[in-house]
Design an enzyme around this catalytic site. Structure first.
Site, mmCIF file in Angstrom:
data_model
loop_
_atom_site.group_PDB
_atom_site.id
_atom_site.type_symbol
_atom_site.label_atom_id
_atom_site.label_comp_id
_atom_site.label_asym_id
_atom_site.label_seq_id
_atom_site.Cartn_x
_atom_site.Cartn_y
_atom_site.Cartn_z
ATOM 1 N N ASP A 45 0.835 -1.201 0.000
ATOM 2 C CA ASP A 45 0.000 0.000 0.000
ATOM 3 C C ASP A 45 0.873 1.255 0.000
ATOM 4 O OD1 ASP A 45 0.844 -0.137 2.615
ATOM 5 O OD2 ASP A 45 -1.154 0.026 3.517
ATOM 6 N N SER A 46 2.195 1.059 -0.041
ATOM 7 C CA SER A 46 3.103 2.179 -0.325
ATOM 8 C C SER A 46 2.753 2.808 -1.671
ATOM 9 C CB SER A 46 4.569 1.701 -0.329
ATOM 10 O OG SER A 46 4.727 0.584 -1.176
ATOM 11 N N ASP A 84 -0.936 -6.209 0.159
ATOM 12 C CA ASP A 84 -1.265 -5.532 1.415
ATOM 13 C C ASP A 84 -2.763 -5.379 1.603
ATOM 14 O OD1 ASP A 84 1.020 -5.018 2.862
ATOM 15 O OD2 ASP A 84 1.362 -3.041 1.970
ATOM 16 N N LYS A 113 -0.944 -9.400 3.460
ATOM 17 C CA LYS A 113 -0.094 -8.868 4.549
ATOM 18 C C LYS A 113 -0.936 -7.913 5.387
ATOM 19 C CE LYS A 113 3.532 -5.980 3.728
ATOM 20 N NZ LYS A 113 3.161 -4.711 4.403
ATOM 21 N N GLU A 115 -0.958 -5.400 8.952
ATOM 22 C CA GLU A 115 -0.154 -4.710 9.963
ATOM 23 C C GLU A 115 -0.718 -4.974 11.358
ATOM 24 O OE1 GLU A 115 0.510 -0.577 9.101
ATOM 25 O OE2 GLU A 115 1.130 -0.991 7.044
ATOM 26 N N GLU A 182 9.669 -4.097 10.009
ATOM 27 C CA GLU A 182 10.062 -2.824 9.394
ATOM 28 C C GLU A 182 10.701 -1.921 10.443
ATOM 29 O OE1 GLU A 182 7.072 -0.846 7.027
ATOM 30 O OE2 GLU A 182 8.355 0.916 6.734
HETATM 31 O O1 KIV Z 1 3.624 -1.119 1.469
HETATM 32 C C1 KIV Z 1 4.818 -1.440 1.426
HETATM 33 O O2 KIV Z 1 5.549 -1.168 0.476
HETATM 34 C C2 KIV Z 1 5.367 -2.157 2.564
HETATM 35 C C3 KIV Z 1 6.853 -2.145 2.680
HETATM 36 C C4 KIV Z 1 7.258 -1.050 3.586
HETATM 37 C C5 KIV Z 1 7.393 -3.423 3.107
HETATM 38 O O3 KIV Z 1 4.654 -2.683 3.369
#
Ligand code: KIV
Length: 264
Positions: A45-46, A84, A113, A115, A182
């Site tokens: 989600d970056s 994500d 993934k 958090e 992270e």
């Molecule tokens: O969203 C992302 O790119 C991430 C990285 C920081 C691992 O979760």
């Protein structure tokens, strides 16, 4: 099934073979990363920051994650596709099941993934019970940037370190297939990696983890603004993008990345 599986990644950990992971958001880059032997493509989600130009990852929607996931899936055929869960798409176990189902059915994700530590235990258990592979993201949590008071290294003090070790074990016991750490001190990341049987991916977590990940645009030096200290511009020393990605994969595999300069 020709794509890399969670079983293969667990075997790589057991064999001490380092795993290369990068973020990807579209088919063209996914193709380059896949051809270079990157084992895990993370639709992070970056993308909210590096693609959309947002200040944080918080505005990213589930539909946007599905859109990018589809593109990455279409551009690759070997790497495992991890996607994500965007902010609040996993606010309850029921909602996480619904969101993960969409990421897998519509986006082609092989793993999601999430958090969060111990507080996500029931959600991880519910996903695992439905056959959904999970990577639990610990340490700096970009979706909690406002709660964590900025993008700061986590687990520096004894209480924080202990809590992270307990979170890692609790999530493994709940059925997580992978962890991502992270921005945590390298010694703590090494201790967590030894303590669990599942592969541990690090970003700003030192060399003694099973896998490394970077945000693709950081390692190509094209993210606007200052590059994070734990990242490295691989394109600066390469002739083109495929060569930069190949250099990253080689550096992860032979342990020459990250160096002490990239660690906390
Ligand atoms: O969203 C992302 O790119 C991430 C990285 C920081 C691992 O979760």
């Amino acid at each position: 099934m020709t794509r890399i599986t969670t079983t293969r990644l667990k075997r790589m950990k057991q064999d001490g073979e380092k795993i290369a992971c990068l973020t990807a958001y579209d088919a063209s880059f996914a193709h380059i990363l896949d051809a270079a032997g990157v084992e895990i493509l993370l639709v992070g989600d970056s993308l909210g920051m590096v693609i959309q130009g947002q200040e944080t990852t918080l505005p990213v929607t589930l539909d946007e994650m599905i859109y990018h996931s589809r593109a990455v899936r279409a551009g690759s055929d070997k790497a495992l596709l991890m996607v994500d869960m965007p902010f609040m798409a996993d606010a309850s176990p029921e909602q996480a099941l619904h969101s993960a189902g969409r990421l897998m059915k519509e986006g082609g994700a092989q793993m999601v993934k999430l958090e969060g530590g111990e507080r996500m235990r029931d959600t991880v258990r519910a996903l695992a019970a439905h056959g959904i592979p999970v990577c639990s993201h610990l340490g700096l949590l970009p979706q909690s940037v406002h709660k964590q008071g900025g993008y700061r290294v986590q687990g520096r003090d004894e209480a924080g370190a202990l809590a992270m070790i307990e979170d890692a074990s609790a999530l493994e016991a709940a059925g997580a297939d992978m962890l991502l750490l992270e921005c945590v001190p390298a010694t703590l990341a090494a201790e967590i990696t030894r303590a669990v049987d599942i592969p541990v991916i690090g970003i700003g977590a030192g060399p003694d983890v099973d896998a490394q990940v970077l945000v693709l645009y950081d390692m190509l030096g094209i993210t606007p603004g200052k590059r994070p200290s734990f990242s490295h511009d691989f394109l600066a020393e390469a002739s083109d993008i495929p060569a930069a990605v190949a250099a990253y994969v080689k550096a992860v595999k032979d342990g020459s990345f990250p160096t002490s300069a990239h660690c906390f």
